[in-house]
Design a protein around this motif. Structure first.
Motif, PDB file in Angstrom:
ATOM      1  N   UNK A  17       0.878  -1.162   0.000  1.00 28.23           N
ATOM      2  CA  UNK A  17       0.000   0.000   0.000  1.00 28.23           C
ATOM      3  C   UNK A  17       0.916   1.213   0.000  1.00 28.23           C
ATOM      4  N   UNK A  18       0.743   2.052  -1.003  1.00 26.45           N
ATOM      5  CA  UNK A  18       1.589   3.232  -1.170  1.00 26.45           C
ATOM      6  C   UNK A  18       0.705   4.465  -1.237  1.00 26.45           C
ATOM      7  N   UNK A  19       1.320   5.635  -1.070  1.00 24.72           N
ATOM      8  CA  UNK A  19       0.558   6.866  -1.258  1.00 24.72           C
ATOM      9  C   UNK A  19       0.765   7.347  -2.695  1.00 24.72           C
ATOM     10  N   UNK A  20       0.062   8.387  -3.130  1.00 23.05           N
ATOM     11  CA  UNK A  20       0.209   8.847  -4.516  1.00 23.05           C
ATOM     12  C   UNK A  20       1.639   9.247  -4.893  1.00 23.05           C
ATOM     13  N   UNK A  21       2.469   9.594  -3.904  1.00 23.58           N
ATOM     14  CA  UNK A  21       3.862   9.947  -4.180  1.00 23.58           C
ATOM     15  C   UNK A  21       4.746   8.708  -4.326  1.00 23.58           C
ATOM     16  N   UNK A  22       4.156   7.523  -4.111  1.00 18.68           N
ATOM     17  CA  UNK A  22       4.920   6.284  -4.233  1.00 18.68           C
ATOM     18  C   UNK A  22       5.603   5.836  -2.964  1.00 18.68           C
ATOM     19  N   UNK A  23       5.378   6.555  -1.848  1.00 17.91           N
ATOM     20  CA  UNK A  23       5.976   6.163  -0.570  1.00 17.91           C
ATOM     21  C   UNK A  23       5.220   4.960  -0.010  1.00 17.91           C
ATOM     22  N   UNK A  24       5.954   3.939   0.381  1.00 19.78           N
ATOM     23  CA  UNK A  24       5.314   2.749   0.932  1.00 19.78           C
ATOM     24  C   UNK A  24       4.780   3.037   2.328  1.00 19.78           C
ATOM     25  N   UNK A  25       3.511   2.710   2.537  1.00 20.67           N
ATOM     26  CA  UNK A  25       2.869   2.903   3.834  1.00 20.67           C
ATOM     27  C   UNK A  25       2.761   1.592   4.601  1.00 20.67           C
ATOM     28  N   UNK A  26       2.640   0.488   3.885  1.00 25.91           N
ATOM     29  CA  UNK A  26       2.479  -0.812   4.520  1.00 25.91           C
ATOM     30  C   UNK A  26       2.100  -1.854   3.489  1.00 25.91           C
ATOM     31  N   UNK A  27       1.526  -2.947   3.967  1.00 27.57           N
ATOM     32  CA  UNK A  27       1.076  -4.041   3.109  1.00 27.57           C
ATOM     33  C   UNK A  27      -0.342  -4.431   3.492  1.00 27.57           C
ATOM     34  N   UNK A  28      -1.097  -4.930   2.529  1.00 25.52           N
ATOM     35  CA  UNK A  28      -2.443  -5.406   2.812  1.00 25.52           C
ATOM     36  C   UNK A  28      -2.339  -6.735   3.548  1.00 25.52           C
ATOM     37  N   UNK A  29      -2.825  -6.750   4.766  1.00 22.33           N
ATOM     38  CA  UNK A  29      -2.726  -7.932   5.629  1.00 22.33           C
ATOM     39  C   UNK A  29      -3.982  -8.796   5.530  1.00 22.33           C
TER      40      UNK A  29
END
Length: 111
Positions: A17-29
């Motif tokens: 799961x990333x934000x529009x800037x491409x920064x990774x926020x996490x993973x779908x668990x």
């Protein structure tokens, strides 16, 4: 590329799961369903930790995520800083659902 309209949950679990800037926020668990209506109540995003230890889980309203058809990732319009202040939970204490207040709080936070 357009995202598929139907996917099995198992193909999404583990996707970043990333934000529009491409920064990774996490993973779908996981994906939590309302068995009475058949709808998706929320997605569970895991962030931080190593090999599942110390990770924080977040309940993200499904409508707050969108598919990136070309990158096999989900997009959440949130910054890493915003996520740090979000209410999370741990693997042993999942929130009760479907609690309308819980779902609405998540909808408001991520909208």
């Amino acid at each position: 590329m357009e995202a598929p309209r139907q996917l099995s949950a198992s193909t999404l679990i583990g996707d970043p799961i990333v934000n529009p800037a491409g920064e990774k926020l996490g993973d779908l668990k996981d994906i939590v369903l309302d068995t009475a209506t058949g709808g998706i109540v929320y997605a569970v995003m895991a962030s931080g930790g190593v090999l599942g230890m110390g990770e924080k889980l977040f309940a993200v309203p499904w409508h707050a995520l969108r598919m990136d058809g070309s990158d096999e990732s989900l997009i959440l319009d949130a910054s890493p800083d915003r996520l740090k202040s979000a209410t999370g939970f741990d693997k042993d204490h999942w929130p009760d659902a479907p609690d309308a207040g819980f779902v609405e709080r998540g909808r408001t936070y991520y909208s």
